[in-house]
Enzyme design. Structure first.
Site, PDB file in Angstrom:
ATOM      1  N   ASP A 106      36.879  58.658  27.932  1.00  0.00           N
ATOM      2  CA  ASP A 106      36.432  58.440  26.804  1.00  0.00           C
ATOM      3  C   ASP A 106      36.897  59.713  25.978  1.00  0.00           C
ATOM      4  OD1 ASP A 106      34.107  56.864  25.665  1.00  0.00           O
ATOM      5  OD2 ASP A 106      33.423  58.735  25.006  1.00  0.00           O
ATOM      6  N   GLU A 130      39.600  54.914  31.187  1.00  0.00           N
ATOM      7  CA  GLU A 130      39.014  54.366  29.997  1.00  0.00           C
ATOM      8  C   GLU A 130      39.070  55.207  28.798  1.00  0.00           C
ATOM      9  OE1 GLU A 130      36.600  51.328  29.214  1.00  0.00           O
ATOM     10  OE2 GLU A 130      38.183  50.732  30.440  1.00  0.00           O
ATOM     11  N   HIS A 272      33.048  50.694  31.338  1.00  0.00           N
ATOM     12  CA  HIS A 272      33.405  51.577  30.865  1.00  0.00           C
ATOM     13  C   HIS A 272      33.208  52.954  31.707  1.00  0.00           C
ATOM     14  CE1 HIS A 272      34.940  54.353  27.838  1.00  0.00           C
ATOM     15  NE2 HIS A 272      33.442  55.026  27.720  1.00  0.00           N
TER      16      HIS A 272
END
EC number: 3.8.1.5
Length: 307
Positions: A106, A130, A272
């Protein structure tokens, strides 16, 4: 798959960075190249709780809470990406980390990639999942979350949702995990943001996602590190899940072809927060990959052949 643990079995460590205290996990032997775990929004070092134990027997594992998040101090900042860059840069220098292996996710991926691009000689490998990449249009954002994130990026509405209603923690976080998060896990993620005044980072991050060309400064920064990634021979380990959010199976296949020295691992079902769906696979494959950074050999991963 073994049961996913909810505990956080690590002693707290703190270091002063730019006048504020940053919390971090620090376990494992002190010799060798440390492994630096970087989380994103709206999480903390708690995200890595079931992955670090696979790596710590052989490598020093360091997992900070970004400034304003987790157990780190929460200064009065705008929490732009550049603010996080300043604090992370200073954190790395405060700990005297000369070389690192990055494990990133992220917004931790954007911070890690940006740092790696600026310090390529200090990066021995990058494991990612992700990660933040340019999203050309909203049509490429998952349909089930499109309206929500568009609302997050609408000035007054977004602040009402995230600051006042805590919608990123209570809504977005559990929706991006395949399995149901337990109340114990949710409480860990809630703890740093019980007060609305502390939720500024949670609002800022979705407003800096590089989607449809905006914001221009973040799009340029992300494009720059993506260009570097496509040129750098640094060993890369990419985890992906099905259907994914930022990295779909199709995108993972494209990256496997286009990124030099990139190994890929399919974790199975995942959205995610892959660390919450298959942490043991992620942790064990990172542990198996790390020796290959030294000897340069090919390894057969549980997710398939990786060379």
């Amino acid at each position: 798959m073994s049961e996913i643990g909810t505990g956080f079995p690590f002693d707290p460590h703190y270091v002063e960075v730019l006048g504020e205290r940053m919390h971090y996990v620090d376990v494992g032997p002190r010799d060798g190249t440390p492994v630096l775990f970087l989380h994103g929004n709206p999480t903390s070092s708690y995200l890595w709780r079931n992955i670090i134990p696979h790596v710590a027997p052989s490598h020093r594992c360091i997992a900070p809470d970004l400034i304003g998040m987790g157990k780190s101090d929460k200064p009065d900042l705008d929490y732009f990406f550049d603010d996080h860059v300043r604090y992370l840069d200073a954190f790395i220098e405060a700990l005297g980390l000369e070389e690192v292996v990055l494990v990133i996710h992220d917004w931790g991926s954007a911070l890690g990639f940006h740092w790696a691009k600026r310090n390529p000689e200090r990066v021995k490998g990058i494991a990612c999942m992700e990660f933040i990449r340019p999203i050309p249009t909203w049509d490429e954002w998952p349909e089930f979350a499109r309206e929500t994130f568009q609302a997050f990026r609408t000035a007054d509405v977004g602040r009402e949702l995230i600051i006042d209603q805590n919608a990123f923690i209570e809504g977005a976080l559990p929706k991006f995990v395949v399995r149901p998060l337990t109340e114990v896990e949710m409480d860990h993620y809630r703890e740093p943001f019980l007060k609305p005044v502390d939720r500024e980072p949670l609002w800022r991050f979705p407003n800096e996602l590089p989607i449809a060309g905006e914001p221009a400064n973040i799009v340029a920064l992300v494009e720059a590190y993506m260009n570097w990634l496509h040129q750098s021979p640094v060993p890369k380990l990419l985890f992906w899940g099905t259907p994914g959010v930022l990295i779909s199976p199709a995108e993972a296949a494209r990256l496997a072809e286009s990124l030099p020295n990139c190994k890929t691992v399919d974790i199975g079902p995942g959205l995610h927060f892959l660390q919450e769906d298959n942490p043991d696979l992620i942790g064990s494959e990172i542990a198996r990959w790390l020796p290959a950074l030294i000897v340069g050999k090919s390894i057969e991963f549980d997710g398939g052949w990786a060379t």
